[in-house]
Design a protein around this motif. Sequence first.
Motif, PDB file in Angstrom:
ATOM      1  N   PRO A  84       0.839  -1.194   0.000  1.00 19.21           N
ATOM      2  CA  PRO A  84       0.000   0.000   0.000  1.00 19.21           C
ATOM      3  C   PRO A  84       0.879   1.251   0.000  1.00 19.21           C
ATOM      4  CG  PRO A  84       0.013  -1.036   2.173  1.00 19.21           C
ATOM      5  CD  PRO A  84       0.681  -1.993   1.232  1.00 19.21           C
ATOM      6  N   ILE A  85       0.439   2.281  -0.696  1.00 24.11           N
ATOM      7  CA  ILE A  85       1.345   3.411  -0.939  1.00 24.11           C
ATOM      8  C   ILE A  85       1.316   4.473   0.151  1.00 24.11           C
ATOM      9  CG2 ILE A  85       1.314   3.048  -3.424  1.00 24.11           C
ATOM     10  CD1 ILE A  85      -0.677   5.421  -3.597  1.00 24.11           C
ATOM     11  N   TRP A  86       0.305   4.436   1.028  1.00 23.94           N
ATOM     12  CA  TRP A  86       0.218   5.497   2.031  1.00 23.94           C
ATOM     13  C   TRP A  86       1.402   5.535   3.000  1.00 23.94           C
ATOM     14  CZ3 TRP A  86       0.139   4.084   7.108  1.00 23.94           C
ATOM     15  CH2 TRP A  86      -0.281   2.790   7.423  1.00 23.94           C
ATOM     16  N   PRO A  87       2.052   4.387   3.350  1.00 25.74           N
ATOM     17  CA  PRO A  87       3.193   4.496   4.265  1.00 25.74           C
ATOM     18  C   PRO A  87       4.303   5.414   3.743  1.00 25.74           C
ATOM     19  CG  PRO A  87       2.439   2.226   4.199  1.00 25.74           C
ATOM     20  CD  PRO A  87       1.707   2.962   3.101  1.00 25.74           C
ATOM     21  N   ALA A  88       4.464   5.489   2.424  1.00 26.38           N
ATOM     22  CA  ALA A  88       5.511   6.350   1.873  1.00 26.38           C
ATOM     23  C   ALA A  88       5.297   7.804   2.256  1.00 26.38           C
ATOM     24  CB  ALA A  88       5.564   6.206   0.352  1.00 26.38           C
ATOM     25  N   ALA A  89       4.027   8.213   2.366  1.00 27.22           N
ATOM     26  CA  ALA A  89       3.721   9.610   2.655  1.00 27.22           C
ATOM     27  C   ALA A  89       4.062   9.999   4.088  1.00 27.22           C
ATOM     28  CB  ALA A  89       2.244   9.887   2.381  1.00 27.22           C
ATOM     29  N   VAL A  90       4.166   9.017   4.982  1.00 29.39           N
ATOM     30  CA  VAL A  90       4.428   9.329   6.392  1.00 29.39           C
ATOM     31  C   VAL A  90       5.792   8.834   6.863  1.00 29.39           C
ATOM     32  CG1 VAL A  90       1.993   9.434   7.018  1.00 29.39           C
ATOM     33  CG2 VAL A  90       3.196   7.236   7.151  1.00 29.39           C
ATOM     34  N   THR A  91       6.548   8.183   6.003  1.00 29.25           N
ATOM     35  CA  THR A  91       7.887   7.709   6.387  1.00 29.25           C
ATOM     36  C   THR A  91       8.994   8.344   5.551  1.00 29.25           C
ATOM     37  OG1 THR A  91       7.695   5.798   4.895  1.00 29.25           O
ATOM     38  CG2 THR A  91       6.989   5.486   7.182  1.00 29.25           C
ATOM     39  N   LEU A  92       8.640   9.177   4.601  1.00 32.71           N
ATOM     40  CA  LEU A  92       9.614   9.895   3.787  1.00 32.71           C
ATOM     41  C   LEU A  92       9.519  11.392   4.086  1.00 32.71           C
ATOM     42  CD1 LEU A  92       9.073   8.083   0.356  1.00 32.71           C
ATOM     43  CD2 LEU A  92      11.057   7.852   1.863  1.00 32.71           C
ATOM     44  N   PRO A  93      10.665  12.100   4.013  1.00 38.01           N
ATOM     45  CA  PRO A  93      11.998  11.685   3.578  1.00 38.01           C
ATOM     46  C   PRO A  93      12.637  10.659   4.521  1.00 38.01           C
ATOM     47  CG  PRO A  93      11.768  14.083   3.490  1.00 38.01           C
ATOM     48  CD  PRO A  93      10.599  13.550   4.261  1.00 38.01           C
ATOM     49  N   ASP A  94      13.415   9.765   3.894  1.00 38.20           N
ATOM     50  CA  ASP A  94      14.146   8.758   4.652  1.00 38.20           C
ATOM     51  C   ASP A  94      15.285   8.232   3.780  1.00 38.20           C
ATOM     52  OD1 ASP A  94      14.886   7.081   6.686  1.00 38.20           O
ATOM     53  OD2 ASP A  94      13.203   5.691   6.467  1.00 38.20           O
ATOM     54  N   TYR A  95      16.243   7.601   4.437  1.00 35.86           N
ATOM     55  CA  TYR A  95      17.360   7.012   3.705  1.00 35.86           C
ATOM     56  C   TYR A  95      16.888   5.791   2.935  1.00 35.86           C
ATOM     57  CZ  TYR A  95      21.804   4.744   2.660  1.00 35.86           C
ATOM     58  OH  TYR A  95      22.844   4.149   2.008  1.00 35.86           O
ATOM     59  N   ARG A  96      17.393   5.640   1.690  1.00 39.05           N
ATOM     60  CA  ARG A  96      17.064   4.480   0.870  1.00 39.05           C
ATOM     61  C   ARG A  96      18.347   3.827   0.381  1.00 39.05           C
ATOM     62  NH1 ARG A  96      13.846   3.973  -4.888  1.00 39.05           N
ATOM     63  NH2 ARG A  96      13.074   1.854  -4.544  1.00 39.05           N
ATOM     64  N   GLY A  97      18.505   2.566   0.718  1.00 38.77           N
ATOM     65  CA  GLY A  97      19.732   1.865   0.354  1.00 38.77           C
ATOM     66  C   GLY A  97      19.918   1.705  -1.140  1.00 38.77           C
ATOM     67  N   LYS A  98      18.836   1.678  -1.901  1.00 39.64           N
ATOM     68  CA  LYS A  98      18.943   1.459  -3.342  1.00 39.64           C
ATOM     69  C   LYS A  98      19.774   2.531  -4.017  1.00 39.64           C
ATOM     70  CE  LYS A  98      16.174   0.466  -7.467  1.00 39.64           C
ATOM     71  NZ  LYS A  98      14.828   0.111  -7.964  1.00 39.64           N
ATOM     72  N   ASN A  99      19.616   3.797  -3.592  1.00 40.93           N
ATOM     73  CA  ASN A  99      20.413   4.855  -4.213  1.00 40.93           C
ATOM     74  C   ASN A  99      21.331   5.567  -3.225  1.00 40.93           C
ATOM     75  OD1 ASN A  99      18.524   6.459  -2.837  1.00 40.93           O
ATOM     76  ND2 ASN A  99      17.320   6.862  -4.689  1.00 40.93           N
ATOM     77  N   GLY A 100      21.336   5.098  -1.988  1.00 46.44           N
ATOM     78  CA  GLY A 100      22.347   5.546  -1.033  1.00 46.44           C
ATOM     79  C   GLY A 100      22.208   6.962  -0.525  1.00 46.44           C
ATOM     80  N   HIS A 101      21.011   7.514  -0.501  1.00 46.32           N
ATOM     81  CA  HIS A 101      20.813   8.836   0.086  1.00 46.32           C
ATOM     82  C   HIS A 101      19.380   8.996   0.574  1.00 46.32           C
ATOM     83  CE1 HIS A 101      19.933   9.682  -4.308  1.00 46.32           C
ATOM     84  NE2 HIS A 101      18.841  10.160  -3.734  1.00 46.32           N
ATOM     85  N   VAL A 102      19.098  10.112   1.214  1.00 50.06           N
ATOM     86  CA  VAL A 102      17.765  10.389   1.727  1.00 50.06           C
ATOM     87  C   VAL A 102      16.855  10.780   0.564  1.00 50.06           C
ATOM     88  CG1 VAL A 102      16.392  11.933   3.183  1.00 50.06           C
ATOM     89  CG2 VAL A 102      18.562  11.010   4.031  1.00 50.06           C
ATOM     90  N   ASN A 103      15.730  10.107   0.467  1.00 48.83           N
ATOM     91  CA  ASN A 103      14.776  10.320  -0.625  1.00 48.83           C
ATOM     92  C   ASN A 103      13.518  11.025  -0.130  1.00 48.83           C
ATOM     93  OD1 ASN A 103      15.123   7.689  -3.064  1.00 48.83           O
ATOM     94  ND2 ASN A 103      16.664   8.400  -1.620  1.00 48.83           N
ATOM     95  N   SER A 104      12.980  11.906  -0.964  1.00 44.35           N
ATOM     96  CA  SER A 104      11.680  12.509  -0.713  1.00 44.35           C
ATOM     97  C   SER A 104      10.595  11.617  -1.296  1.00 44.35           C
ATOM     98  CB  SER A 104      11.601  13.894  -1.364  1.00 44.35           C
ATOM     99  OG  SER A 104      11.627  13.756  -2.787  1.00 44.35           O
ATOM    100  N   LEU A 105       9.333  11.950  -1.029  1.00 41.55           N
ATOM    101  CA  LEU A 105       8.223  11.203  -1.612  1.00 41.55           C
ATOM    102  C   LEU A 105       8.258  11.301  -3.128  1.00 41.55           C
ATOM    103  CD1 LEU A 105       5.586   9.608  -1.491  1.00 41.55           C
ATOM    104  CD2 LEU A 105       4.375  11.761  -1.061  1.00 41.55           C
ATOM    105  N   GLU A 106       8.521  12.498  -3.660  1.00 45.93           N
ATOM    106  CA  GLU A 106       8.581  12.656  -5.116  1.00 45.93           C
ATOM    107  C   GLU A 106       9.686  11.791  -5.716  1.00 45.93           C
ATOM    108  OE1 GLU A 106       8.765  16.615  -6.603  1.00 45.93           O
ATOM    109  OE2 GLU A 106       6.642  17.010  -6.194  1.00 45.93           O
ATOM    110  N   GLU A 107      10.835  11.729  -5.054  1.00 42.43           N
ATOM    111  CA  GLU A 107      11.929  10.925  -5.585  1.00 42.43           C
ATOM    112  C   GLU A 107      11.597   9.438  -5.538  1.00 42.43           C
ATOM    113  OE1 GLU A 107      16.800  10.634  -5.347  1.00 42.43           O
ATOM    114  OE2 GLU A 107      15.704  11.791  -3.836  1.00 42.43           O
ATOM    115  N   ARG A 108      10.862   9.024  -4.519  1.00 48.31           N
ATOM    116  CA  ARG A 108      10.454   7.624  -4.444  1.00 48.31           C
ATOM    117  C   ARG A 108       9.506   7.279  -5.588  1.00 48.31           C
ATOM    118  NH1 ARG A 108      10.027   3.256  -4.806  1.00 48.31           N
ATOM    119  NH2 ARG A 108       9.743   1.556  -3.319  1.00 48.31           N
ATOM    120  N   ILE A 109       8.574   8.184  -5.887  1.00 53.42           N
ATOM    121  CA  ILE A 109       7.676   7.981  -7.016  1.00 53.42           C
ATOM    122  C   ILE A 109       8.463   7.975  -8.319  1.00 53.42           C
ATOM    123  CG2 ILE A 109       5.764   9.016  -8.325  1.00 53.42           C
ATOM    124  CD1 ILE A 109       4.734  10.125  -5.610  1.00 53.42           C
ATOM    125  N   ALA A 110       9.446   8.862  -8.422  1.00 58.36           N
ATOM    126  CA  ALA A 110      10.280   8.926  -9.625  1.00 58.36           C
ATOM    127  C   ALA A 110      10.986   7.600  -9.873  1.00 58.36           C
ATOM    128  CB  ALA A 110      11.307  10.052  -9.493  1.00 58.36           C
TER     129      ALA A 110
END
Length: 340
Positions: free
Chosen positions: A113-139
């Motif tokens: 479900p996609i709603w967790p992204a809206a309340v847990t981002l910005p956060d670090y993402r191991g896939k690209n090695g930096h803190v991601n925003s919600l827009e970047e996660r969608i990208a």
Amino acid sequence: MIRTLLQTALSGALLTWACIPAHAQPNDAAAQDYIKTLTDMGFPAPKENQLVHIPPTMEDLEDADIHPELKRVIRRGYDLFTNTQQLRGENVFNNMNCSSCHLGEGRMPFSAPIWPAAVTLPDYRGKNGHVNSLEERIAGCFAYSMNGKPPAYGSDNMIALSAYHSWLATGVEMYPKQAIYGRGFPAPERPEELSYSRGKELYAENCAVCHQEDGSGMRVDDQTAYPALWGDGSNNWGAGMVRIFTAAGFIKNNMPLGQPRSLSDQEAWDIAYFMVSQERPQDPRYTGDVKATAEKHSNFHKHSMYGKVRDSDGRLLGDHDNTGSKPFLKPDNIQPRSFK
């Protein structure tokens, strides 16, 4: 007629779950009905310390006390999410919609479900090695799962998609301290051995009727009814679904459509192993050498078959320059970030 039947089958598979009211509190009767519906379908009950959220529906949006313009933008985000093919040739270069993986309009638990992204981002993402925003996660979903090019950050379409994510998270605090019930595609424990041949047989028995023998899926009137699982119409080698455990979790919890958790753990893993051992468009992070690319992104590809030899025929998977129908390799708006 065919299209109507397909839409009916898809919506019917989630009808019982979708009828549960939104905004229920954990101890409300509605919440208890929601949990009972899921457990009756075979899903585990939430643990005592887990956050249970019932996302609002588009019907709830009509009665919401928010600005009419925000409602319009949320509706646009919903439309893009459920029919991302309208961006085909511009942002999408395969046969996928966002809702191809995130079932139930992005609301379905155990289907990421996609709603967790809206309340847990910005956060670090191991896939690209930096803190991601919600827009970047969608990208990232556009770049990998859609084998495409993300809408520009801050664009109307990106804001609409972000607004829809946030609407589904209505009532949930930012950075919740509790673990989220039904988040992601939780995979069952991996069996000791996986079988490509057994997975191929199980795929033919359980999956090919919708996704075709060659994994190309089904399109009706230029719209995707059932997504491609491999080949040029599917996600590329950088998509999360090419990781065996992710595919196994999705299959176990959601497939065959309308029959969640009907496959054994072994069957789900074997089908996943077969599915992710098929070719697809090149990873946008490709350096020109599949082995070097797999090694550079080993934290991700150690869980995929990319850069590995397929047992069935000795083929080195991902050893090609094919980008599917996409006329480029890497989207120009997917860039590293240093915050310096």
